[in-house]
Structure formats: structure tokens, C-alpha cells
Write a protein that holds these residues in place. Structure first.
Motif, PDB file in Angstrom:
ATOM      1  N   ARG A 183      -1.575  -1.013 -11.257  1.00 25.40           N
ATOM      2  CA  ARG A 183      -1.340  -2.351 -10.721  1.00 25.40           C
ATOM      3  C   ARG A 183      -0.144  -2.411  -9.775  1.00 25.40           C
ATOM      4  NH1 ARG A 183      -2.766  -6.819 -15.461  1.00 25.40           N
ATOM      5  NH2 ARG A 183      -5.026  -6.496 -15.365  1.00 25.40           N
ATOM      6  N   ASN A 184       0.970  -1.828 -10.179  1.00 28.25           N
ATOM      7  CA  ASN A 184       2.162  -1.882  -9.323  1.00 28.25           C
ATOM      8  C   ASN A 184       1.912  -1.192  -7.987  1.00 28.25           C
ATOM      9  OD1 ASN A 184       3.643  -3.354 -11.131  1.00 28.25           O
ATOM     10  ND2 ASN A 184       4.751  -1.611 -11.982  1.00 28.25           N
ATOM     11  N   GLU A 185       1.229  -0.038  -8.035  1.00 27.28           N
ATOM     12  CA  GLU A 185       0.947   0.689  -6.798  1.00 27.28           C
ATOM     13  C   GLU A 185       0.017  -0.126  -5.893  1.00 27.28           C
ATOM     14  OE1 GLU A 185       1.324   4.444  -4.587  1.00 27.28           O
ATOM     15  OE2 GLU A 185       2.495   3.199  -5.931  1.00 27.28           O
ATOM     16  N   PHE A 186      -1.009  -0.718  -6.483  1.00 20.83           N
ATOM     17  CA  PHE A 186      -1.968  -1.532  -5.744  1.00 20.83           C
ATOM     18  C   PHE A 186      -1.267  -2.712  -5.067  1.00 20.83           C
ATOM     19  CE2 PHE A 186      -4.986  -5.098  -5.591  1.00 20.83           C
ATOM     20  CZ  PHE A 186      -6.074  -4.521  -4.952  1.00 20.83           C
ATOM     21  N   LEU A 187      -0.435  -3.415  -5.807  1.00 17.55           N
ATOM     22  CA  LEU A 187       0.262  -4.577  -5.249  1.00 17.55           C
ATOM     23  C   LEU A 187       1.324  -4.163  -4.245  1.00 17.55           C
ATOM     24  CD1 LEU A 187       0.631  -6.761  -8.476  1.00 17.55           C
ATOM     25  CD2 LEU A 187      -1.016  -7.038  -6.619  1.00 17.55           C
ATOM     26  N   PHE A 188       1.990  -3.039  -4.514  1.00 12.29           N
ATOM     27  CA  PHE A 188       2.992  -2.555  -3.563  1.00 12.29           C
ATOM     28  C   PHE A 188       2.351  -2.257  -2.214  1.00 12.29           C
ATOM     29  CE2 PHE A 188       4.797   1.360  -1.636  1.00 12.29           C
ATOM     30  CZ  PHE A 188       5.949   0.801  -1.117  1.00 12.29           C
ATOM     31  N   LEU A 189       1.244  -1.527  -2.215  1.00 15.36           N
ATOM     32  CA  LEU A 189       0.589  -1.206  -0.946  1.00 15.36           C
ATOM     33  C   LEU A 189       0.024  -2.457  -0.282  1.00 15.36           C
ATOM     34  CD1 LEU A 189      -1.144   2.174  -1.843  1.00 15.36           C
ATOM     35  CD2 LEU A 189       0.928   1.797  -0.498  1.00 15.36           C
ATOM     36  N   GLY A 190      -0.384  -3.439  -1.102  1.00  8.27           N
ATOM     37  CA  GLY A 190      -0.781  -4.719  -0.524  1.00  8.27           C
ATOM     38  C   GLY A 190       0.378  -5.383   0.196  1.00  8.27           C
ATOM     39  N   SER A 191       1.553  -5.303  -0.389  1.00  6.20           N
ATOM     40  CA  SER A 191       2.736  -5.915   0.244  1.00  6.20           C
ATOM     41  C   SER A 191       3.111  -5.178   1.523  1.00  6.20           C
ATOM     42  CB  SER A 191       3.918  -5.929  -0.730  1.00  6.20           C
ATOM     43  OG  SER A 191       4.452  -4.630  -0.933  1.00  6.20           O
ATOM     44  N   VAL A 192       2.902  -3.857   1.541  1.00  8.05           N
ATOM     45  CA  VAL A 192       3.182  -3.078   2.756  1.00  8.05           C
ATOM     46  C   VAL A 192       2.281  -3.540   3.887  1.00  8.05           C
ATOM     47  CG1 VAL A 192       3.060  -0.784   3.805  1.00  8.05           C
ATOM     48  CG2 VAL A 192       4.038  -1.055   1.519  1.00  8.05           C
ATOM     49  N   ALA A 193       0.979  -3.657   3.598  1.00 13.43           N
ATOM     50  CA  ALA A 193       0.045  -4.117   4.629  1.00 13.43           C
ATOM     51  C   ALA A 193       0.397  -5.530   5.088  1.00 13.43           C
ATOM     52  CB  ALA A 193      -1.388  -4.073   4.087  1.00 13.43           C
ATOM     53  N   LEU A 194       0.718  -6.407   4.143  1.00 14.18           N
ATOM     54  CA  LEU A 194       1.038  -7.797   4.479  1.00 14.18           C
ATOM     55  C   LEU A 194       2.317  -7.909   5.303  1.00 14.18           C
ATOM     56  CD1 LEU A 194       0.095  -9.369   1.060  1.00 14.18           C
ATOM     57  CD2 LEU A 194      -0.833 -10.114   3.261  1.00 14.18           C
ATOM     58  N   SER A 195       3.220  -6.968   5.147  1.00 12.81           N
ATOM     59  CA  SER A 195       4.486  -7.049   5.885  1.00 12.81           C
ATOM     60  C   SER A 195       4.275  -6.973   7.389  1.00 12.81           C
ATOM     61  CB  SER A 195       5.436  -5.935   5.437  1.00 12.81           C
ATOM     62  OG  SER A 195       4.988  -4.651   5.868  1.00 12.81           O
ATOM     63  N   TRP A 196       3.090  -6.518   7.826  1.00 10.49           N
ATOM     64  CA  TRP A 196       2.782  -6.460   9.254  1.00 10.49           C
ATOM     65  C   TRP A 196       2.124  -7.730   9.755  1.00 10.49           C
ATOM     66  CZ3 TRP A 196       4.602  -2.493  12.129  1.00 10.49           C
ATOM     67  CH2 TRP A 196       5.084  -1.378  11.422  1.00 10.49           C
ATOM     68  N   PHE A 197       1.831  -8.671   8.831  1.00  9.58           N
ATOM     69  CA  PHE A 197       1.177  -9.922   9.203  1.00  9.58           C
ATOM     70  C   PHE A 197       1.965 -11.154   8.764  1.00  9.58           C
ATOM     71  CE2 PHE A 197      -2.246  -6.860   9.084  1.00  9.58           C
ATOM     72  CZ  PHE A 197      -2.961  -7.171  10.222  1.00  9.58           C
ATOM     73  N   ALA A 198       2.388 -11.147   7.505  1.00 13.76           N
ATOM     74  CA  ALA A 198       3.002 -12.335   6.921  1.00 13.76           C
ATOM     75  C   ALA A 198       4.506 -12.346   7.183  1.00 13.76           C
ATOM     76  CB  ALA A 198       2.729 -12.379   5.411  1.00 13.76           C
TER      77      ALA A 198
END
Length: 444
Positions: free
Chosen positions: A280-295
Motif C-alpha cells: 500500500r505505501n509503495e502504491f500510494l507513494f508512486l501515485g503521489s510521484v505521478a500526481l506531483s507533475w499535475f497537482a
């Protein structure tokens, strides 16, 4: 739904009549009615518009696309004179989250002067845009402490978000020396509603139409990012040229990559239903990485919490926020203009993992759906994708369905836009092909 008290206390008003012809010499048109602000941005609304009363009521409202125009105007005019009231620039499928984006309605720049802006400030902003060879905005809102500049768009589907992000960043950068807010660059942004008040200054929020004709997004992209190179007819031997052929502006390829990563994460989440606890932590962390380029840094946490609610049920919000904390910190550094040294080069501080690294970190989760993924894939699948793309680029055989293999992605995009209500002429303009071609692709 709208607040009943606000609707009951309002009176109707006539819609703003805006000149439909783009003409730089047309007379400017002042407006200070909330309903006019909505109509200018959300004409022929196709998604939900979110309204936020941040002061006494602290209430969220939804303006749905099927709502009667008269009802919408009555509600909005009931907000006149309220302090610190905002609404979404773009439209969504129920709530203002990136994954729920329905329609892009404007690009914008928030100029924070720390004081009430004047017409002189607006002229200065337009002059600076002119110096940077950037188009002037259609509309400006005097926010009480600065200016909100708008480049109004015709209904533009969410799938072009990576290019929209590149355009948004370029406009903000063009006004970086004129107090543009580098944090206000996300598609979920809410901006002040005309006809309300800024509690910090006590001043009213008012608008000015400079040009009432919305932009075709393809045209605005070319004006801001530069015209795309000529599409190659036969062989394509560079990544940049390949992106051009697929309709992606070269300056938007980085945003597109992370958009694909985020899409893959949702694909993985949907397959598993719930992400196993050890991942879960890895999944959410990588989600946050991707979002950092948009949000924006402020909205990443909300987006990651939403990701957790979808695929990591039961995980406390604090843990979801913790998983995103490093990405948020790096996004703030990037917004502030900071750089980091990496292997002797100055780089953006945001995380940028290679495809191989993403696969290594998520292989157990991604393996069952690897054939449906685009960005989180191993070397073998990446090589297969490349062979398929090369075959389409070099052979470009006919599918027997009225289009060639090399145009398959454009055809899918055209079909999606048509389903969203876009006209064939608008689709043709966005894709840079003739209306007759679009008619053939759609089987009309």
C-alpha cells in the motif's frame, strides 16, 4: 445540489451577451454578476461545477450539467456580496479530483500583487505576454489582491490533460517576473467568483471580457508551445517525432508519461480491488510521484487520500498523507524554482523514476495486468510495444475500417470527443485533419 437559502434569496438576471468574434479591437465588457462568470467559462456545460463558500456557510455546492440555466443563475446571484467564494475553472464527474476531470474549460494565471489591481496592471501583464510571444487572455478577473487571467476554451475532453498542463506551465512561466503564482497550475483549481468579495481587502471581485470567443485548444497550444513540427510521412526515428505523429506536442511528453503512470496505477488498483497491505505505501507513494507533475503541492494529499479510499480501504488518512509527504516536499521545491544536482546535472527536484524502476517496485502487483499497461512495464513488453509502434509508423497498413493503423489512436480520440458532444469541425481542428477525414473515421 445547491443551497436552498441562497437560491431562495436571489433574483434572476439576464445572461451576458458576448461578442462571438475574436477581435482584438472589440470593446471591453465589464461584468460583476456571478452568473455571467459561470456562463463565460461553462457555456454548454457537460460536467459538474463545484462552488465553495469558505466563510460563514463553509458549504460546498454542485452545479450539474443538466440543471436549468435559470435555476443556475438564481443560485449564483444568491452568492453576490458574500466573502471569499470560489468555483472550479474546469468541470468534473461529480467532484474536483484529477481522475474525475470531465472537461477542460480554461487555462489561467493567478497574479498575486498583494493589493487591488488596476487596469494599468492588466496592461502591464498583457505587454509582458506580448514580449514573450504569448497570446493575450480572453478575460480577466480583478480578485481584490491581483488578477486572474483566463484563456477560455471550447469544451476540451480530459484526455488532453498532459498538453493542457504544458500550456498552463508555459503561461505561468511567461509571467514569472510579474508575480504569477506558480502553485496555481492544477486542473482542479477553484478561483474567486465574480460578484463576491475578498475579505482581506473588503473589495469586490469584478470581471472584464477582453475577447469573448473561446479558444480551440489545438490553436491555443500552438500559440503557447509553438507549432508542432511537420508530421513525418513515412519513417519516424526519434521519440519526439513519434509523439508529434501521435498528436502529442513535444513539450507535453513528460506530462503525458506521468499521466500514463497514474492511469496504470488505477488499472492495477481496479484489477486487485484492494491493494495488499504490504504494497500500500509503495502504491500510494508512486501515485503521489505521478500526481506531483499535475497537482499543486496543496492538492496532492487530497488526491492520494482519494486513491487510498478507492484501493486501500481502512488505511488511515494520516498514513496516506505520510506516503505522499516526500513527493509533496519535492513538489514545493520545484514550484519554488529549486534544482538538485544529479550526476553532475541540474535537475527538477521531483522524483522521476525510469520505467525499469517502476516495474521493479510494482512487479508483483502489475504482472497480472501487464498487457493492458503503458508505462509500468518490463523490458520485454516495452520492446513489444516498440515493435508494434514501428510497424504502424513504417508500414502503416490499412485496417479495413476507413483508417490506417498509424491513425488508430487519433480515431479513438475522435470517437471519445464525439461522444462528449464535440462537433466534427472542432474535432478536425483539434487533430489537425480535414472535417472530411473525421467524417470518414467516425463512419458518418
Amino acid at each position: 445540489m445547491m443551497g436552498a437559502a441562497a437560491a431562495a434569496g436571489a433574483t434572476g438576471g439576464a445572461a451576458l451577451n458576448v461578442n462571438p468574434i475574436r477581435n482584438p479591437n472589440q470593446a471591453n465588457l465589464d461584468f460583476n454578476i456571478p452568473g455571467d462568470h459561470h456562463d463565460l467559462l461553462h457555456h454548454n456545460q457537460v460536467g459538474t461545477v463545484i462552488v465553495w463558500e469558505s466563510q460563514a456557510a463553509k458549504a460546498w455546492h454542485k452545479i450539474e450539467p443538466g440543471q436549468a440555466p435559470a435555476e443556475t443563475r438564481v443560485f449564483l446571484e444568491g452568492l453576490s456580496g458574500l466573502n471569499d467564494t470560489y468555483f472550479t475553472v474546469n468541470e468534473f464527474k461529480g467532484w474536483h479530483l484529477q481522475r474525475l476531470l470531465k472537461s477542460l474549460r480554461a487555462c489561467f494565471v493567478d497574479i498575486d500583487l498583494g493589493r487591488a489591481a488596476t487596469r494599468y496592471d492588466l496592461d502591464e501583464a498583457i505587454e509582458r505576454l506580448h514580449e514573450k510571444a504569448m497570446p493575450a487572455p480572453n478575460m480577466v478577473v480583478f480578485s481584490g489582491r491581483g488578477l486572474h487571467l483566463y484563456w477560455i476554451l471550447k469544451h476540451t475532453p480530459a484526455l488532453v490533460l498532459p498538453v493542457w498542463q504544458a500550456v498552463e506551465g508555459a503561461l505561468i512561466k511567461a509571467l514569472a517576473d510579474f508575480h504569477s503564482d506558480s502553485k496555481a497550475r492544477d486542473c482542479t483549481r477553484l478561483l474567486r467568483l465574480v460578484g463576491t468579495k475578498n475579505s482581506k481587502t473588503g473589495g469586490g471581485v469584478r470581471g472584464l471580457v477582453l475577447d469573448g470567443q473561446p479558444w480551440n485548444f489545438h490553436q491555443l497550444t500552438d500559440e503557447v508551445l509553438g507549432h508542432r513540427p511537420e508530421r513525418p510521412v513515412r519513417q519516424v526515428r526519434s521519440f519526439e517525432a513519434a509523439q508529434v505523429k501521435r498528436g502529442i506536442h513535444p513539450r507535453a511528453t513528460n506530462f503525458r508519461r506521468w499521466h500514463l503512470v497514474l492511469s496504470d496505477l488505477h488499472q492495477i488498483g481496479r484489477h486487485h480491488g484492494q491493494i495488499p497491505e504490504g504494497f500500500r505505501n509503495e502504491f500510494l507513494f508512486l501515485g503521489s510521484v505521478a500526481l506531483s507533475w499535475f497537482a499543486s503541492p496543496e492538492s496532492i494529499a487530497d488526491e492520494v487520500i482519494d486513491l487510498a479510499k478507492l484501493y486501500c480501504r481502512g488505511l488511515p488518512e494520516a498514513e496516506a498523507e505520510a506516503a505522499a509527504s516526500q513527493s509533496i516536499a519535492r513538489a514545493k521545491k520545484s514550484i519554488g524554482g529549486e534544482k538538485e544536482m544529479w550526476q553532475g546535472e541540474s535537475k527538477d527536484p521531483r522524483y522521476f523514476f525510469k520505467r525499469e524502476t517502476l516495474w521493479e517496485r510494482l512487479e508483483p502487483l502489475a504482472a497480472p495486468v501487464v498487457r493492458s499497461l503503458r508505462a509500468i512495464i518490463p523490458d520485454g513488453v516495452a520492446a513489444e510495444h516498440k515493435r508494434e509502434c514501428d510497424k504502424a509508423r513504417w508500414d502503416d497498413e490499412n485496417t479495413g475500417k476507413g483508417y490506417r493503423v498509424g491513425n488508430a489512436e487519433k480515431v479513438a480520440q475522435a470517437q471519445s470527443w464525439r461522444a462528449d458532444g464535440m462537433t466534427q469541425r472542432e474535432i478536425a481542428g483539434n487533430l489537425g485533419v480535414s472535417q472530411r477525414t473525421i467524417s470518414t473515421w467516425l463512419g458518418a
